[in-house]
Write an enzyme that holds these catalytic residues in place. Structure first.
Site, PDB file in Angstrom:
ATOM      1  N   SER A  99       0.836  -1.195   0.000  1.00 40.02           N
ATOM      2  CA  SER A  99       0.000   0.000   0.000  1.00 40.02           C
ATOM      3  C   SER A  99       0.873   1.248   0.000  1.00 40.02           C
ATOM      4  CB  SER A  99      -0.861  -0.025   1.259  1.00 40.02           C
ATOM      5  OG  SER A  99      -1.443   1.233   1.463  1.00 40.02           O
ATOM      6  N   TYR A 104      -2.111  -0.726  10.733  1.00 39.17           N
ATOM      7  CA  TYR A 104      -2.343  -1.418   9.459  1.00 39.17           C
ATOM      8  C   TYR A 104      -1.175  -1.171   8.501  1.00 39.17           C
ATOM      9  CZ  TYR A 104      -3.792  -1.740   4.606  1.00 39.17           C
ATOM     10  OH  TYR A 104      -3.808  -1.997   3.268  1.00 39.17           O
ATOM     11  N   LYS A 129       2.056  -3.668   6.585  1.00 40.45           N
ATOM     12  CA  LYS A 129       2.519  -3.714   5.188  1.00 40.45           C
ATOM     13  C   LYS A 129       4.015  -3.424   5.135  1.00 40.45           C
ATOM     14  CE  LYS A 129      -1.475  -4.567   3.332  1.00 40.45           C
ATOM     15  NZ  LYS A 129      -1.753  -5.870   2.744  1.00 40.45           N
TER      16      LYS A 129
HETATM   17  N1  LIG Z   1      -8.768  -1.372  -0.790  1.00 34.38           N
HETATM   18  C1  LIG Z   1      -7.770  -0.526  -0.555  1.00 34.38           C
HETATM   19  O1  LIG Z   1      -7.979   0.676  -0.436  1.00 34.38           O
HETATM   20  C2  LIG Z   1      -6.352  -1.032  -0.451  1.00 34.38           C
HETATM   21  C3  LIG Z   1      -5.288  -0.115  -0.610  1.00 34.38           C
HETATM   22  C4  LIG Z   1      -3.979  -0.604  -0.500  1.00 34.38           C
HETATM   23  C5  LIG Z   1      -3.751  -1.941  -0.231  1.00 34.38           C
HETATM   24  N2  LIG Z   1      -4.805  -2.793  -0.076  1.00 34.38           N
HETATM   25  C6  LIG Z   1      -4.535  -4.201   0.226  1.00 34.38           C
HETATM   26  O2  LIG Z   1      -5.070  -4.999  -0.809  1.00 34.38           O
HETATM   27  C7  LIG Z   1      -5.505  -6.261  -0.283  1.00 34.38           C
HETATM   28  C8  LIG Z   1      -6.946  -6.510  -0.683  1.00 34.38           C
HETATM   29  O3  LIG Z   1      -7.717  -5.427  -0.216  1.00 34.38           O
HETATM   30  P1  LIG Z   1      -9.293  -5.342  -0.424  1.00 34.38           P
HETATM   31  O4  LIG Z   1      -9.660  -3.916  -0.509  1.00 34.38           O
HETATM   32  O5  LIG Z   1      -9.714  -6.287  -1.478  1.00 34.38           O
HETATM   33  O6  LIG Z   1      -9.761  -5.860   0.996  1.00 34.38           O
HETATM   34  P2  LIG Z   1     -10.887  -6.948   1.358  1.00 34.38           P
HETATM   35  O7  LIG Z   1     -11.063  -6.888   2.828  1.00 34.38           O
HETATM   36  O8  LIG Z   1     -12.072  -6.746   0.492  1.00 34.38           O
HETATM   37  O9  LIG Z   1     -10.168  -8.310   0.912  1.00 34.38           O
HETATM   38  C9  LIG Z   1      -9.276  -9.010   1.745  1.00 34.38           C
HETATM   39  C10 LIG Z   1      -9.825 -10.414   1.882  1.00 34.38           C
HETATM   40  O10 LIG Z   1      -8.931 -11.192   2.686  1.00 34.38           O
HETATM   41  C11 LIG Z   1      -9.712 -12.030   3.528  1.00 34.38           C
HETATM   42  N3  LIG Z   1      -8.861 -12.387   4.676  1.00 34.38           N
HETATM   43  C12 LIG Z   1      -8.400 -11.575   5.655  1.00 34.38           C
HETATM   44  N4  LIG Z   1      -7.651 -12.276   6.520  1.00 34.38           N
HETATM   45  C13 LIG Z   1      -7.620 -13.563   6.082  1.00 34.38           C
HETATM   46  C14 LIG Z   1      -7.024 -14.760   6.544  1.00 34.38           C
HETATM   47  N5  LIG Z   1      -6.316 -14.798   7.685  1.00 34.38           N
HETATM   48  N6  LIG Z   1      -7.202 -15.909   5.843  1.00 34.38           N
HETATM   49  C15 LIG Z   1      -7.941 -15.903   4.696  1.00 34.38           C
HETATM   50  N7  LIG Z   1      -8.547 -14.805   4.212  1.00 34.38           N
HETATM   51  C16 LIG Z   1      -8.387 -13.632   4.901  1.00 34.38           C
HETATM   52  C17 LIG Z   1     -10.942 -11.202   3.877  1.00 34.38           C
HETATM   53  O11 LIG Z   1     -12.049 -11.992   4.238  1.00 34.38           O
HETATM   54  C18 LIG Z   1     -11.186 -10.443   2.576  1.00 34.38           C
HETATM   55  O12 LIG Z   1     -12.114 -11.116   1.743  1.00 34.38           O
HETATM   56  C19 LIG Z   1      -5.287  -6.189   1.221  1.00 34.38           C
HETATM   57  O13 LIG Z   1      -4.049  -6.793   1.518  1.00 34.38           O
HETATM   58  C20 LIG Z   1      -5.215  -4.701   1.486  1.00 34.38           C
HETATM   59  O14 LIG Z   1      -4.455  -4.412   2.632  1.00 34.38           O
HETATM   60  C21 LIG Z   1      -6.100  -2.374  -0.190  1.00 34.38           C
END
Ligand SMILES: NC(=O)c1ccc[n+]([C@@H]2O[C@H](COP(=O)([O-])OP(=O)(O)OC[C@H]3O[C@@H](n4cnc5c(N)ncnc54)[C@H](O)[C@@H]3O)[C@@H](O)[C@H]2O)c1
Length: 361
Positions: free
Chosen positions: A133, A158, A162
């Protein structure tokens, strides 16, 4: 001729994961997805988001309800499938919650990653794309932000998970030359698949701007709270680099191609559009393309929020051959299509709707 065939997608039922799965299937990969539904709709029968990804592509996904903290279960999945590369989305991502429950975040995000890396190594799988991120940069020292910008001065737990993972990946790739890892630093993903069939439907409380704005437009929430209108920006609101989730998804396919063709050790890329857009500007575009009115309530700044952040995405363009295609208007239109077609999100009872092939059967 591509060598990678089977891609394991962790967090595949989540927002970015489900959109990326569509792109992977369309690019011809086989997908094994796992999710524990910590922040996605689904149950033992499977995930409606992934069922719709199958509907969009006409291809099958193998899905496991599995938790990365359950190492034997992850090991079993790797025993069953010859995984060529992992795309690791699974993480908890709510900044506020991470400040209140740091151990939960360190355990889930760090231990989940450690388990995954160990299981991968024991199955001779050394290829990974990791969801990082732009929060790892902290308060920008210069804009736009290049990958060489210092990292680590982060104001929330958080973001630190990362950062710590990236540091761990540096150590790992330095010590064991077989690892081949790309860490993608996402800016601000918004929008939805243009079909309106998949989109963002978190099960935890959320404060993300676009879903919140859409809830206000639908009349489900009275007002959009904007944190701070006294920033040093042209209209006083914070500036971010919003990127369409399908452009982001496509960045993963580009990263896979690079890993498939090269031994890179560890490489880091920004995925953003390279353009900063203020909260007020985004609201204005959303109102215009959706023909709605969003009442705003300005409140004081949130602790730890930064003034402005946008990417220099030149490196991804030059080395991944990747650029963004979607405009801010399309981000708003696509999100609105998803939200109006699914005002309550995904169907919560998947028994009648989900027909994902269950890897356990
Ligand atoms: N959406 C954003 O703004 C953003 C920005 C930068 C980085 N990210 C990163 O991108 C990735 C995906 O983000 P997103 O927006 O799709 O989030 P999201 O919460 O929709 O997706 C993450 C998924 O991981 C699953 N999960 C969490 N812990 C788990 C575990 N221990 N075992 C199995 N499954 C697990 C959750 O149920 C969820 O479905 C994440 O790593 C997030 O930190 C997201």
């Amino acid at each position: 001729m591509t060598r990678f065939k089977t891609i394991l997608v962790t967090g595949g039922a989540g927002y970015i994961g489900s959109h990326c799965v569509v792109d992977l299937l369309e690019a011809g990969y086989e997908v094994v997805a796992i999710d524990n539904f910590a922040n996605a709709v689904g149950d033992d029968q499977g995930s409606p988001a992934l069922q719709r990804a199958e509907q969009i592509t006409g291809k099958n996904i193998t899905f496991y309800k599995a938790d990365l903290l359950d190492k034997p279960q992850i090991n079993d999945i790797f025993d069953k499938h010859e995984v060529d590369c992992v795309i690791h989305f699974a993480a908890l991502k709510a900044v506020g919650e991470s400040m209140q429950q740091p151990l939960l975040y360190y355990q889930n995000n760090l231990l989940g990653m450690l388990n995954l890396l160990e299981v991968m190594r024991s199955h001779n799988c050394f290829q990974m794309v990791f969801s990082s991120s732009c929060t790892v940069y902290g308060e920008p020292e210069h804009l736009p932000i290049t990958e060489t910008h210092p990292t680590g001065k982060i104001t929330n737990v958080y973001g630190r998970t990362k950062y710590f993972i990236e540091e761990m990946l540096k150590d790992l790739s330095a010590a064991e030359k077989r690892w081949n890892i790309i860490s993608l630093r996402y800016f601000n993903p918004v929008g939805a698949h243009p079909s309106g069939l998949i989109g963002e439907d978190p099960t935890k409380e959320f404060t993300n701007l676009m879903p919140f704005m859409a809830q206000v437009a639908l009349g489900k929430k009275p007002v959009l709270t904007v944190f701070g209108n006294d920033y040093n920006t042209p209209d006083g609101t914070g500036i971010r680099d919003y990127i369409h989730v399908m452009d982001l998804a496509n960045g993963h396919v580009a990263a896979l191609k690079l890993l498939n063709d090269n031994q890179v050790g560890l490489k880091v890329y920004n995925l953003g559009t390279g353009k900063g857009v203020s909260v007020k500007e985004l609201v204005d575009v959303f109102e215009r393309v959706t023909d709605t009115k969003i009442p705003l309530q300005y409140v004081s700044r949130r602790l730890g929020d930064i003034t402005a952040m946008w990417a220099d995405a030149t490196l991804a363009r030059d080395e991944l051959g990747w650029t963004t295609k979607y405009t801010i208007e399309e981000m708003c239109t696509d999100f609105w299509r998803w939200q109006t077609m699914n005002p309550d999100g995904y169907p919560k009872n998947t028994k009648t709707t989900v027909i994902i092939s269950n890897g356990n059967s």
